[in-house]
Each structure stands twice: as C-alpha cells, then as structure tokens.
Design a protein around this motif. Structure first.
Motif, mmCIF file in Angstrom:
data_model
loop_
_atom_site.group_PDB
_atom_site.id
_atom_site.type_symbol
_atom_site.label_atom_id
_atom_site.label_comp_id
_atom_site.label_asym_id
_atom_site.label_seq_id
_atom_site.Cartn_x
_atom_site.Cartn_y
_atom_site.Cartn_z
ATOM 1 N N ALA A 76 0.810 -0.976 0.220
ATOM 2 C CA ALA A 76 0.070 0.139 0.024
ATOM 3 C C ALA A 76 0.738 1.191 0.072
ATOM 4 O O ALA A 76 0.332 2.535 0.037
ATOM 5 C CB ALA A 76 -0.944 -0.051 1.093
ATOM 6 N N MET A 77 1.998 1.031 -0.065
ATOM 7 C CA MET A 77 3.000 2.188 0.040
ATOM 8 C C MET A 77 3.563 2.629 -1.381
ATOM 9 O O MET A 77 3.553 1.694 -2.245
ATOM 10 C CB MET A 77 4.265 1.880 1.160
ATOM 11 N N MET A 78 3.982 3.886 -1.639
ATOM 12 C CA MET A 78 4.602 4.203 -2.532
ATOM 13 C C MET A 78 6.035 3.579 -2.952
ATOM 14 O O MET A 78 6.544 3.291 -1.859
ATOM 15 C CB MET A 78 4.487 5.792 -2.837
ATOM 16 N N ALA A 79 6.260 3.279 -4.218
ATOM 17 C CA ALA A 79 7.495 2.810 -4.522
ATOM 18 C C ALA A 79 8.765 3.644 -4.005
ATOM 19 O O ALA A 79 8.499 4.900 -4.326
ATOM 20 C CB ALA A 79 7.770 2.155 -6.029
ATOM 21 N N PRO A 80 9.775 3.145 -3.522
ATOM 22 C CA PRO A 80 11.016 4.280 -3.214
ATOM 23 C C PRO A 80 11.472 4.894 -4.422
ATOM 24 O O PRO A 80 11.395 4.460 -5.716
ATOM 25 C CB PRO A 80 11.817 3.382 -2.605
ATOM 26 N N ALA A 81 11.886 6.182 -4.443
ATOM 27 C CA ALA A 81 12.390 6.838 -5.428
ATOM 28 C C ALA A 81 13.617 6.207 -5.842
ATOM 29 O O ALA A 81 14.413 5.532 -5.089
ATOM 30 C CB ALA A 81 12.624 8.330 -5.001
ATOM 31 N N LEU A 82 14.019 6.577 -6.995
ATOM 32 C CA LEU A 82 15.073 5.928 -7.292
ATOM 33 C C LEU A 82 16.653 6.608 -6.630
ATOM 34 O O LEU A 82 16.515 7.618 -6.487
ATOM 35 C CB LEU A 82 15.657 6.337 -8.851
ATOM 36 N N ALA A 83 17.356 5.642 -6.241
ATOM 37 C CA ALA A 83 18.524 6.263 -5.407
ATOM 38 C C ALA A 83 19.408 6.857 -6.464
ATOM 39 O O ALA A 83 19.879 6.601 -7.463
ATOM 40 C CB ALA A 83 19.372 5.061 -4.930
ATOM 41 N N GLN A 84 19.897 8.014 -5.774
ATOM 42 C CA GLN A 84 20.954 8.974 -6.353
ATOM 43 C C GLN A 84 22.337 8.588 -6.247
ATOM 44 O O GLN A 84 22.890 8.620 -5.054
ATOM 45 C CB GLN A 84 20.706 10.230 -6.155
ATOM 46 N N PRO A 85 23.104 7.961 -7.232
ATOM 47 C CA PRO A 85 24.457 7.493 -6.841
ATOM 48 C C PRO A 85 25.382 8.717 -6.424
ATOM 49 O O PRO A 85 25.339 9.769 -6.679
ATOM 50 C CB PRO A 85 25.035 6.563 -8.101
ATOM 51 N N HIS A 86 26.491 8.281 -5.709
ATOM 52 C CA HIS A 86 27.516 9.401 -5.480
ATOM 53 C C HIS A 86 28.128 9.850 -7.032
ATOM 54 O O HIS A 86 28.258 8.932 -7.729
ATOM 55 C CB HIS A 86 28.711 8.959 -4.790
ATOM 56 N N ALA A 87 27.945 11.040 -7.049
ATOM 57 C CA ALA A 87 28.928 11.910 -8.052
ATOM 58 C C ALA A 87 30.217 11.176 -8.198
ATOM 59 O O ALA A 87 30.933 11.262 -7.491
ATOM 60 C CB ALA A 87 28.632 13.177 -8.157
ATOM 61 N N ALA A 88 30.569 10.507 -9.476
ATOM 62 C CA ALA A 88 31.757 9.860 -9.828
ATOM 63 C C ALA A 88 32.355 9.931 -10.978
ATOM 64 O O ALA A 88 31.604 9.810 -12.089
ATOM 65 C CB ALA A 88 31.819 8.390 -9.352
ATOM 66 N N LEU A 89 33.515 10.192 -11.201
ATOM 67 C CA LEU A 89 34.064 10.088 -12.689
ATOM 68 C C LEU A 89 34.396 8.648 -12.860
ATOM 69 O O LEU A 89 34.694 7.943 -12.055
ATOM 70 C CB LEU A 89 35.532 10.873 -12.387
ATOM 71 N N THR A 90 33.981 8.377 -14.144
ATOM 72 C CA THR A 90 34.152 6.923 -14.569
ATOM 73 C C THR A 90 35.015 6.558 -15.801
ATOM 74 O O THR A 90 35.020 5.663 -16.492
ATOM 75 C CB THR A 90 32.865 6.222 -14.817
ATOM 76 N N SER A 91 36.101 7.624 -16.196
ATOM 77 C CA SER A 91 36.975 7.495 -16.896
ATOM 78 C C SER A 91 38.543 8.032 -16.401
ATOM 79 O O SER A 91 38.322 8.710 -15.592
ATOM 80 C CB SER A 91 36.835 8.419 -18.446
ATOM 81 N N ILE A 92 39.460 6.990 -16.984
ATOM 82 C CA ILE A 92 40.663 7.171 -16.329
ATOM 83 C C ILE A 92 41.419 8.740 -16.591
ATOM 84 O O ILE A 92 41.872 9.273 -15.814
ATOM 85 C CB ILE A 92 41.726 6.126 -16.478
ATOM 86 N N ASP A 93 40.791 9.091 -17.858
ATOM 87 C CA ASP A 93 41.375 10.570 -18.345
ATOM 88 C C ASP A 93 40.823 11.608 -17.314
ATOM 89 O O ASP A 93 41.549 12.618 -17.088
ATOM 90 C CB ASP A 93 40.843 10.806 -19.695
ATOM 91 N N ALA A 94 39.501 11.441 -17.067
ATOM 92 C CA ALA A 94 38.868 12.316 -16.099
ATOM 93 C C ALA A 94 39.450 12.356 -14.564
ATOM 94 O O ALA A 94 39.580 13.309 -14.025
ATOM 95 C CB ALA A 94 37.405 12.282 -16.239
ATOM 96 N N CYS A 95 39.736 11.115 -14.237
ATOM 97 C CA CYS A 95 40.209 10.865 -12.851
ATOM 98 C C CYS A 95 41.616 11.722 -13.043
ATOM 99 O O CYS A 95 41.844 12.371 -11.867
ATOM 100 C CB CYS A 95 40.554 9.377 -12.581
ATOM 101 N N ARG A 96 42.543 11.429 -13.807
ATOM 102 C CA ARG A 96 43.744 12.272 -13.911
ATOM 103 C C ARG A 96 43.494 13.587 -13.686
ATOM 104 O O ARG A 96 44.346 14.267 -13.343
ATOM 105 C CB ARG A 96 44.574 11.750 -15.174
ATOM 106 N N ALA A 97 42.672 13.967 -14.335
ATOM 107 C CA ALA A 97 42.354 15.581 -14.768
ATOM 108 C C ALA A 97 42.051 16.239 -13.402
ATOM 109 O O ALA A 97 42.488 17.176 -13.263
ATOM 110 C CB ALA A 97 41.352 15.808 -15.756
ATOM 111 N N LEU A 98 41.138 15.326 -12.602
ATOM 112 C CA LEU A 98 40.801 15.884 -11.244
ATOM 113 C C LEU A 98 41.810 16.183 -10.392
ATOM 114 O O LEU A 98 42.310 17.017 -9.626
ATOM 115 C CB LEU A 98 39.749 15.083 -10.741
#
Length: 396
Positions: free
Chosen positions: A185-207
């Motif tokens: 009888a309850m509403m479905a939970p909202a989609l979880a928001q993942p932690h912001a993360a870089l997912t390419s090695i070039d972007a990781c190096r740039a940070l």
C-alpha cells in the motif's frame, strides 16, 4: 495447573515458551529469563492478550485473582485491556526492541533508528497498546512520512515497525504484525541517487592534476585526495589514518591495516581486530605517504595523524576534499566517496575476471551470510596487483 515451585523453577531457554495454568492464563518465559503472566481471551470476535503482571512481583495466586477479575469484566461486555493495568504501548516495546538491538549496531545507526521512531512514529501511535494497532492506523502514521516526500525513510520505518511487532509477538504482547503487508500500500521508493563519480581514467587524472594546481601538490588536502584515490577506501578511513597502521613501507609488500573501528561494520565487528581491512599499497600510494612525512605531517608533529588539519591535532576536515573539488572545477561531477565507484567501474571494465578481488579491495563482504562466514580469503596478492595497476593508471 501450575504450582509455585514450577513457576520458580522455570528458566531461560533459547526461545520464549509458555507454561499454562488454565482459563487462558499462562506464564510467559522470555529468552532473557524474564517471566510475566499473560491472559489469552476473545473480545469482539478477536483473540487478544493481556499482561496481568510480572513474576515475582505478581504471585501465582495474585495472577489467578486477576484472571477472574478480567473474566468478570468480559461478562459485563467490556474489554479487560481497558479496565485494569495499562497494557504495553508501542513506544515501550519499541524502546525495549531498540535496547535489545543496540549491541549489534554502530552508535550512529542506533541513534538514527531511535530518532526516526521518535520523530515519525511515537507522536502518532506511541501511546497506543501495541496489541490494538491495526494496519490502517499504522499506514496513516507512515503515510505522513511519504507525504513529505521521504519515501525511502518511510520504507525503512515500515521495516523497523515490523521488527518491533515481531519482538512484541515473541514476548506474547501482540498476535499479529500489521506492518508486514503495508509495503503493497506504500509508494515505491524513489530511485537512489548514486554518488557523483568520474568513470574514465582520463577524467580521474584531470581531477588529480586540477587539485594539485589549485591547492598545491604538497597540501594536506591534495595529498589526502591522491591517497584516497589510490586506495579507494571510505573518506573517514583516510581522515583518521595514523602512521602506526602502516606496515613494511620500506619493504616489498607495504600494507595499510585499517582498524575495524573506522570501517562500515556492525558494532560487534568494529570491536574485533580480525575485521581490520587490509589495503596493499602501490608505489604511488607510498610516494604520497613519503611526501606527507617530508613536509612535517609525521608522528611527532600531528599526534600520529597522517593527514591532519591545519592545527595538526585533529583530522583533516570532513568537507575539505569536497571544497577542494569544487575549487578545482569538479563540483557536482565527483565527490570523495566517488573514488570507490571510479576504482570499481574502471577496473571491472579492464579486468572483469578479477571481480571478487575488486570487491574484496573495497571491503565488500560476500553476497550471503554463509559466504561471508566461510570465505575468508584475503586475495592479497591479487589485490596488490590490482592496486599496482590502478596506481599506474592514475599516475600515467
């Protein structure tokens, strides 16, 4: 019928049990050894339970007298639950359940659980007898949380209420769990928001490069950020890191032994050294530690902390790395916890065959309780190769 000797001799067992006297009266013996007199009766077509007292405060003859008083009330067409001593309330049972669970939980989780009940449940049903609360009443209380837009919180509260009713049933104070079926009888939970993360090695190096430019490659924040990236642990583990947790820095197998107290574990595990998390250190990670020592972040000047705050007596501030990433132009794109997602995503793409070692490197337990209990393989050498590969990727 029971005898006084049998009542006194009744001892604790692995599960709660009942000793019946007659006329619906029985002695409930909890796993803790606590004894209470309960009366089973029917009112309004429903089976109900009434606690008539605790032994030895209420003797066997007194319990029988209260049983007869309750039956007299029933003959008058009234519910004994509202005619005698006040029944156990939801809040009383919730606090008893919470106290029973506290040894298994971390201090933070225990406080969060109790705060959610005090804020969202006790004002609505806390004073109600737990055996009289129905599904509709409970749904209305939890629905107020949903209406605030806190669907995930509402889901957790329903689970906690279900556990409380289960505890009450085990104590003989309730006969059903109205929270069990509320999920439909309850509403479905909202989609979880993942932690912001870089997912390419070039972007990781740039940070990493951007942080070195805006803060200086030798600043505590930049060093802590690089070390966090290279080890993929949680931020609190790095903030509280001390020099005496490091092993064999000058050898061929440098290692960081993260104390279980700084890991995301149940309280009981936090107190046992066998749950320490082992992090093999790559050459770039060791280089960060040497840089920290060279500029004075050593045992003598910082109280043992590897990455202290400016005052040198306390850990680096919790928001220091978020602020650094914002200054580097990566606000909203990456957070400190995101390094764990970067590590997992990139290495799983490059080395899908090493998934178990990647999970172990992140401190993740096995999928099931049996696997977690029996599969204690540290996979250290495999993890060391992964961290060496990761370090080479980040510093290329």
């Amino acid at each position: 019928m029971l005898t006084i000797a049998a009542v006194k001799a009744a001892g604790a067992q692995a599960r709660a049990y009942k000793l019946f006297d007659g006329g619906g009266l029985f002695l409930h013996v909890a796993p803790t050894g606590g004894k209470s007199w309960r009366l089973k009766y029917r009112f309004g077509g429903r089976e109900k339970l009434l606690t008539v007292g605790r032994f030895p405060e209420v003797s066997l003859p007194e319990a029988r007298a209260r049983r007869e008083e309750a039956k007299a009330v029933l003959r008058d067409g009234r519910d004994p639950a509202h005619a005698g001593a006040a029944p156990e309330t939801f809040e009383q049972l919730a606090r008893a359940w919470h106290a029973h669970q506290v040894p298994r939980w971390s201090t933070t989780h225990a406080a969060d659980v109790l705060a959610s009940l005090e804020r969202d449940v006790f004002p609505a049903i806390g004073k109600r007898p737990i055996g009289e609360i129905g599904a509709a009443e409970l749904l209305h209380a939890i629905g107020s949380v949903e209406r605030r837009g806190r669907r995930e919180t509402a889901r957790r509260i329903r689970q906690r209420c279900s556990a409380i009713f289960g505890y009450a049933i085990s104590q003989g104070l309730a006969s059903q769990d109205p929270a069990a079926m509320l999920g439909r009888a309850m509403m479905a939970p909202a989609l979880a928001q993942p932690h912001a993360a870089l997912t390419s090695i070039d972007a990781c190096r740039a940070l990493i490069d951007a942080c070195n430019r805006v803060a200086g490659a030798s600043s505590a924040a930049a060093l802590a950020s690089r070390f966090l990236a290279l080890t993929a642990v949680r931020l609190d583990a790095v903030r509280g890191m001390r020099w005496d947790e490091l092993e064999d820095l000058d050898g061929v197998a440098p290692l960081w032994r993260v104390p279980p107290a700084r890991m995301k574990l149940a309280r009981a595990k936090k107190e046992s050294d066998r749950f320490a998390h082992l992090v093999p250190l790559s050459a770039p990670a060791v280089a960060v530690l040497r840089a920290a020592a060279e500029i004075g972040y050593d045992t003598h000047s910082s109280g043992g902390l590897v990455f202290p705050s400016a005052r040198r007596t306390s850990p680096l501030g919790e928001g220091a790395l978020r602020q650094l990433y914002a200054r580097a132009g990566f606000a909203g794109r990456h957070v400190p916890h995101g390094w764990r997602a970067s590590f997992s995503t990139i290495l799983n793409e490059l080395h899908p065959e090493d998934r178990a070692a990647i999970d172990a490197a992140l401190g993740h337990a096995g999928k099931g309780k049996v696997e977690a209990a029996y599969n204690r393989a540290q996979l250290l050498e495999q993890r060391r190769r992964l961290f060496d590969r990761w370090g080479a990727l980040l510093t290329a």
